[in-house]
Design a protein around this motif. Structure first.
Motif, PDB file in Angstrom:
ATOM      1  N   ALA A 201       0.804  -1.220   0.000  1.00  0.00           N
ATOM      2  CA  ALA A 201       0.000   0.000   0.000  1.00  0.00           C
ATOM      3  C   ALA A 201       0.839   1.273   0.000  1.00  0.00           C
ATOM      4  CB  ALA A 201      -0.933  -0.015   1.211  1.00  0.00           C
ATOM      5  N   GLU A 202       2.038   1.232   0.575  1.00  0.00           N
ATOM      6  CA  GLU A 202       2.833   2.434   0.704  1.00  0.00           C
ATOM      7  C   GLU A 202       3.253   2.960  -0.669  1.00  0.00           C
ATOM      8  OE1 GLU A 202       3.275  -0.343   2.263  1.00  0.00           O
ATOM      9  OE2 GLU A 202       3.430  -0.010   4.426  1.00  0.00           O
ATOM     10  N   PRO A 203       3.095   4.252  -0.929  1.00  0.00           N
ATOM     11  CA  PRO A 203       3.545   4.819  -2.202  1.00  0.00           C
ATOM     12  C   PRO A 203       5.038   4.545  -2.409  1.00  0.00           C
ATOM     13  CG  PRO A 203       2.199   6.400  -1.010  1.00  0.00           C
ATOM     14  CD  PRO A 203       2.458   5.264  -0.065  1.00  0.00           C
ATOM     15  N   SER A 241      13.689  -1.154  -8.807  1.00  0.00           N
ATOM     16  CA  SER A 241      12.907  -0.544  -7.731  1.00  0.00           C
ATOM     17  C   SER A 241      13.846  -0.068  -6.642  1.00  0.00           C
ATOM     18  CB  SER A 241      11.913  -1.552  -7.148  1.00  0.00           C
ATOM     19  OG  SER A 241      12.599  -2.602  -6.492  1.00  0.00           O
ATOM     20  N   THR A 242      13.282   0.579  -5.640  1.00  0.00           N
ATOM     21  CA  THR A 242      14.037   0.953  -4.451  1.00  0.00           C
ATOM     22  C   THR A 242      13.475   0.281  -3.206  1.00  0.00           C
ATOM     23  OG1 THR A 242      14.892   3.019  -5.357  1.00  0.00           O
ATOM     24  CG2 THR A 242      14.632   2.915  -2.965  1.00  0.00           C
ATOM     25  N   SER A 243      12.183   0.028  -3.149  1.00  0.00           N
ATOM     26  CA  SER A 243      11.576  -0.742  -2.062  1.00  0.00           C
ATOM     27  C   SER A 243      10.354  -1.444  -2.621  1.00  0.00           C
ATOM     28  CB  SER A 243      11.178   0.164  -0.894  1.00  0.00           C
ATOM     29  OG  SER A 243      10.219   1.132  -1.322  1.00  0.00           O
ATOM     30  N   ALA A 244       9.946  -2.522  -1.963  1.00  0.00           N
ATOM     31  CA  ALA A 244       8.815  -3.285  -2.493  1.00  0.00           C
ATOM     32  C   ALA A 244       7.906  -3.772  -1.369  1.00  0.00           C
ATOM     33  CB  ALA A 244       9.306  -4.453  -3.342  1.00  0.00           C
ATOM     34  N   LEU A 245       8.354  -4.752  -0.585  1.00  0.00           N
ATOM     35  CA  LEU A 245       7.467  -5.341   0.417  1.00  0.00           C
ATOM     36  C   LEU A 245       7.172  -4.366   1.557  1.00  0.00           C
ATOM     37  CD1 LEU A 245       8.742  -9.006   0.782  1.00  0.00           C
ATOM     38  CD2 LEU A 245       6.990  -8.084  -0.745  1.00  0.00           C
ATOM     39  N   GLY A 246       5.940  -4.432   2.060  1.00  0.00           N
ATOM     40  CA  GLY A 246       5.535  -3.607   3.183  1.00  0.00           C
ATOM     41  C   GLY A 246       5.507  -4.394   4.472  1.00  0.00           C
ATOM     42  N   GLU A 247       5.193  -3.714   5.553  1.00  0.00           N
ATOM     43  CA  GLU A 247       5.117  -4.357   6.858  1.00  0.00           C
ATOM     44  C   GLU A 247       4.036  -5.426   6.842  1.00  0.00           C
ATOM     45  OE1 GLU A 247       4.503  -3.139  11.580  1.00  0.00           O
ATOM     46  OE2 GLU A 247       4.453  -1.612   9.990  1.00  0.00           O
ATOM     47  N   GLY A 248       4.364  -6.589   7.371  1.00  0.00           N
ATOM     48  CA  GLY A 248       3.408  -7.680   7.427  1.00  0.00           C
ATOM     49  C   GLY A 248       3.490  -8.649   6.271  1.00  0.00           C
ATOM     50  N   GLN A 249       4.247  -8.307   5.219  1.00  0.00           N
ATOM     51  CA  GLN A 249       4.402  -9.213   4.092  1.00  0.00           C
ATOM     52  C   GLN A 249       5.628 -10.106   4.303  1.00  0.00           C
ATOM     53  OE1 GLN A 249       4.499  -6.246   0.925  1.00  0.00           O
ATOM     54  NE2 GLN A 249       2.423  -6.795   0.313  1.00  0.00           N
ATOM     55  N   ARG A 269       1.265 -14.396  -5.897  1.00  0.00           N
ATOM     56  CA  ARG A 269       0.500 -14.256  -4.656  1.00  0.00           C
ATOM     57  C   ARG A 269       1.453 -13.749  -3.594  1.00  0.00           C
ATOM     58  NH1 ARG A 269      -1.774 -18.605  -0.336  1.00  0.00           N
ATOM     59  NH2 ARG A 269       0.374 -19.282  -0.498  1.00  0.00           N
ATOM     60  N   LEU A 270       1.247 -12.529  -3.136  1.00  0.00           N
ATOM     61  CA  LEU A 270       2.011 -11.999  -2.012  1.00  0.00           C
ATOM     62  C   LEU A 270       1.407 -12.545  -0.725  1.00  0.00           C
ATOM     63  CD1 LEU A 270       2.264  -8.308  -3.236  1.00  0.00           C
ATOM     64  CD2 LEU A 270       4.150  -9.948  -3.113  1.00  0.00           C
ATOM     65  N   ARG A 271       2.253 -13.149   0.115  1.00  0.00           N
ATOM     66  CA  ARG A 271       1.779 -13.752   1.362  1.00  0.00           C
ATOM     67  C   ARG A 271       2.105 -12.858   2.547  1.00  0.00           C
ATOM     68  NH1 ARG A 271       5.021 -17.410  -0.155  1.00  0.00           N
ATOM     69  NH2 ARG A 271       6.034 -17.471   1.867  1.00  0.00           N
ATOM     70  N   ARG A 272       1.120 -12.710   3.416  1.00  0.00           N
ATOM     71  CA  ARG A 272       1.333 -11.981   4.652  1.00  0.00           C
ATOM     72  C   ARG A 272       1.869 -12.920   5.720  1.00  0.00           C
ATOM     73  NH1 ARG A 272      -0.203  -7.053   4.398  1.00  0.00           N
ATOM     74  NH2 ARG A 272      -0.215  -6.835   6.664  1.00  0.00           N
ATOM     75  N   LYS A 273       2.394 -12.359   6.788  1.00  0.00           N
ATOM     76  CA  LYS A 273       3.014 -13.181   7.833  1.00  0.00           C
ATOM     77  C   LYS A 273       2.010 -14.064   8.550  1.00  0.00           C
ATOM     78  CE  LYS A 273       6.912 -10.030   8.486  1.00  0.00           C
ATOM     79  NZ  LYS A 273       7.602  -9.092   9.386  1.00  0.00           N
ATOM     80  N   ASP A 274       0.726 -13.729   8.487  1.00  0.00           N
ATOM     81  CA  ASP A 274      -0.289 -14.588   9.092  1.00  0.00           C
ATOM     82  C   ASP A 274      -0.763 -15.684   8.135  1.00  0.00           C
ATOM     83  OD1 ASP A 274      -1.866 -13.259   7.256  1.00  0.00           O
ATOM     84  OD2 ASP A 274      -3.125 -12.246   8.746  1.00  0.00           O
ATOM     85  N   GLY A 275      -0.148 -15.769   6.946  1.00  0.00           N
ATOM     86  CA  GLY A 275      -0.484 -16.802   5.987  1.00  0.00           C
ATOM     87  C   GLY A 275      -1.528 -16.406   4.971  1.00  0.00           C
ATOM     88  N   SER A 276      -2.160 -15.275   5.137  1.00  0.00           N
ATOM     89  CA  SER A 276      -3.205 -14.842   4.204  1.00  0.00           C
ATOM     90  C   SER A 276      -2.583 -14.228   2.952  1.00  0.00           C
ATOM     91  CB  SER A 276      -4.130 -13.831   4.878  1.00  0.00           C
ATOM     92  OG  SER A 276      -3.413 -12.660   5.225  1.00  0.00           O
ATOM     93  N   ASP A 278      -2.137 -11.239   0.278  1.00  0.00           N
ATOM     94  CA  ASP A 278      -2.185  -9.781   0.300  1.00  0.00           C
ATOM     95  C   ASP A 278      -3.017  -9.290  -0.882  1.00  0.00           C
ATOM     96  OD1 ASP A 278      -0.437  -7.349   1.603  1.00  0.00           O
ATOM     97  OD2 ASP A 278      -0.971  -6.962  -0.483  1.00  0.00           O
ATOM     98  N   PRO A 279      -3.816  -8.242  -0.692  1.00  0.00           N
ATOM     99  CA  PRO A 279      -4.651  -7.734  -1.796  1.00  0.00           C
ATOM    100  C   PRO A 279      -3.851  -7.151  -2.956  1.00  0.00           C
ATOM    101  CG  PRO A 279      -4.810  -6.306   0.136  1.00  0.00           C
ATOM    102  CD  PRO A 279      -4.104  -7.543   0.580  1.00  0.00           C
ATOM    103  N   HIS A 280      -2.552  -6.951  -2.784  1.00  0.00           N
ATOM    104  CA  HIS A 280      -1.724  -6.459  -3.891  1.00  0.00           C
ATOM    105  C   HIS A 280      -1.191  -7.593  -4.761  1.00  0.00           C
ATOM    106  CE1 HIS A 280      -1.800  -2.916  -1.232  1.00  0.00           C
ATOM    107  NE2 HIS A 280      -1.717  -2.250  -2.370  1.00  0.00           N
ATOM    108  N   SER A 281      -1.585  -8.832  -4.478  1.00  0.00           N
ATOM    109  CA  SER A 281      -1.282  -9.928  -5.388  1.00  0.00           C
ATOM    110  C   SER A 281      -1.891  -9.600  -6.755  1.00  0.00           C
ATOM    111  CB  SER A 281      -1.864 -11.239  -4.859  1.00  0.00           C
ATOM    112  OG  SER A 281      -1.386 -11.512  -3.550  1.00  0.00           O
TER     113      SER A 281
END
Length: 376
Positions: A201-203, A241-249, A269-276, A278-281
């Motif tokens: 989500a982060e710009p 790029s310069t950054s990609a993954l956000g907190e929780g990914q 499929r981007l996976r979050r740390k809780d196994g779900s 991510d909507p940015h997949s």
């Protein structure tokens, strides 16, 4: 993602490079992808924060204003006797700082380079891989435009002036060697929003990303002291790029599939740390007719069907059910060989896969799968 959605290493790997000697290594997998791609971007680097115009062949060359960049090749090849192989070759550029302070040493550089090479003998169920690091100084590694060249020591990707095709890959990794010539069957495919691939989500947590989904490939590979002529198809992913993954990914599952229908499918499929998930997949279907069909996270489903445990103890899902209902796709994707783990600075699984229709089990294509973050 290179991909791919890719295992690109930023500041943690830079520390590793400083603390260890540059050269060829077989990594122990001491870093995790979330640490490597997470965190805030360093000031002064360019950000992938808006769509841009792409220009070819110019964009085949380096973009040093960004912190991370890669040239990522995967493919499946066959010898005249039908013996099958999969391969991966990746060159990573990693910037230490956005600009170079004045220094007198010939060793001084703000660019560090890493390369991965792997070969899978599918029928023999064997997998080899190597990793190298080098400074972007004294001619050890780098990228030049005329003639086009990306290299790390004697591992090299070369082409015509400005990046014109054909390209040639030359890799001697000891256990195996590759000498391949590649030419595009299709034009570059801009992934995401016109080449802007948003990862969280982060710009600015995004990359500029394009693929060439079908590259005619021919040449030789050498394994066990025997040289074999081979031919087949490759896939190129280019990202910077310069950054990609956000907190929780935590990581991703990335698919590049060349379907028998003539369609080409990229999904991650981007996976979050809780196994779900991510909507940015996201994903992209390139039709045999050339039509580009972006796929949002809710346009596809991925369900693990079988798991495999590596010697490292890490478990990976090596068989998947992949559905894209809006495109009428219902597929089984399974590892051609289970043991294709890459025990590099970041431990991940990258390997050749076979694709079959879920309904009748008929062969439906081939490709590559990358999975990161399972050892976190």
């Amino acid at each position: 993602m290179s991909r791919r959605a890719l295992p690109v290493l930023a500041l943690p790997v830079l520390a590793l490079l400083v603390l260890t000697a540059c050269g060829e290594q077989r990594g122990a997998g001491g870093l995790d992808v979330a640490s490597a791609l997470g965190g805030e971007a360093s000031a002064g680097f360019a950000r992938a924060d808006r769509p841009r115009q792409f220009h070819f062949p110019e964009d085949h060359s380096a973009h040093p204003a960004f912190r991370n960049e890669w040239w990522y090749f995967t493919g499946q090849l066959a010898a005249p006797d039908g013996e099958r192989f999969g391969y991966q070759v990746t060159f990573f550029r990693i910037a230490l700082a956005p600009s170079s302070p004045p220094r007198t040493s010939a060793w001084a550089t703000r660019q560090l380079w890493m390369a991965h090479a792997a070969l899978t003998a599918i029928d023999a169920e064997q997998h080899w891989h190597r990793e190298r690091f080098a400074r972007g100084a004294l001619g050890l590694a780098g990228q030049q435009v005329e003639p086009f060249r990306v290299w790390l020591e004697d591992w090299a990707l070369t082409g015509g002036d400005g990046g014109a095709f054909p390209w040639r890959l030359a890799i001697d990794a000891g256990d195996f060697a590759l000498a391949l010539t590649l030419g595009p069957q299709r034009e570059p495919l801009l992934q995401g929003d016109g080449g802007l691939s948003q990862k969280s989500a982060e710009p600015g947590n995004a990359s500029y990303y394009y693929s060439i989904t079908r590259l005619t490939t021919a040449g030789t590979l050498t394994v066990g002291g025997t040289q074999k002529p081979v031919s087949g198809l490759s896939w190129l992913d280019r990202e910077w790029s310069t950054s990609a993954l956000g907190e929780g990914q935590a990581g991703w599952d990335w698919f590049s599939l060349q379907l028998a229908s003539g369609d080409d499918l990229m999904l991650y499929r981007l996976r979050r740390k809780d196994g779900s998930s991510d909507p940015h997949s996201a994903g992209m279907l390139l039709g045999a007719d050339g039509r580009r069909r972006p796929l949002a996270a809710d346009a596809f489903t991925l369900e693990p069907e079988r798991w495999w445990r590596a010697d490292s103890g890490t478990r990976y899902p090596v068989a998947w059910r992949l559905r894209v209902p809006g495109e009428g796709l219902d597929l089984h994707v399974e590892a051609a060989v289970d043991d294709q783990e890459m025990a590099t600075a970041v431990r991940y699984w990258e390997g050749a896969v076979e694709v079959r229709n879920a309904g009748d089990g008929a062969a439906a294509g081939r490709g590559y799968l990358e999975m990161t973050g399972y050892d976190a």
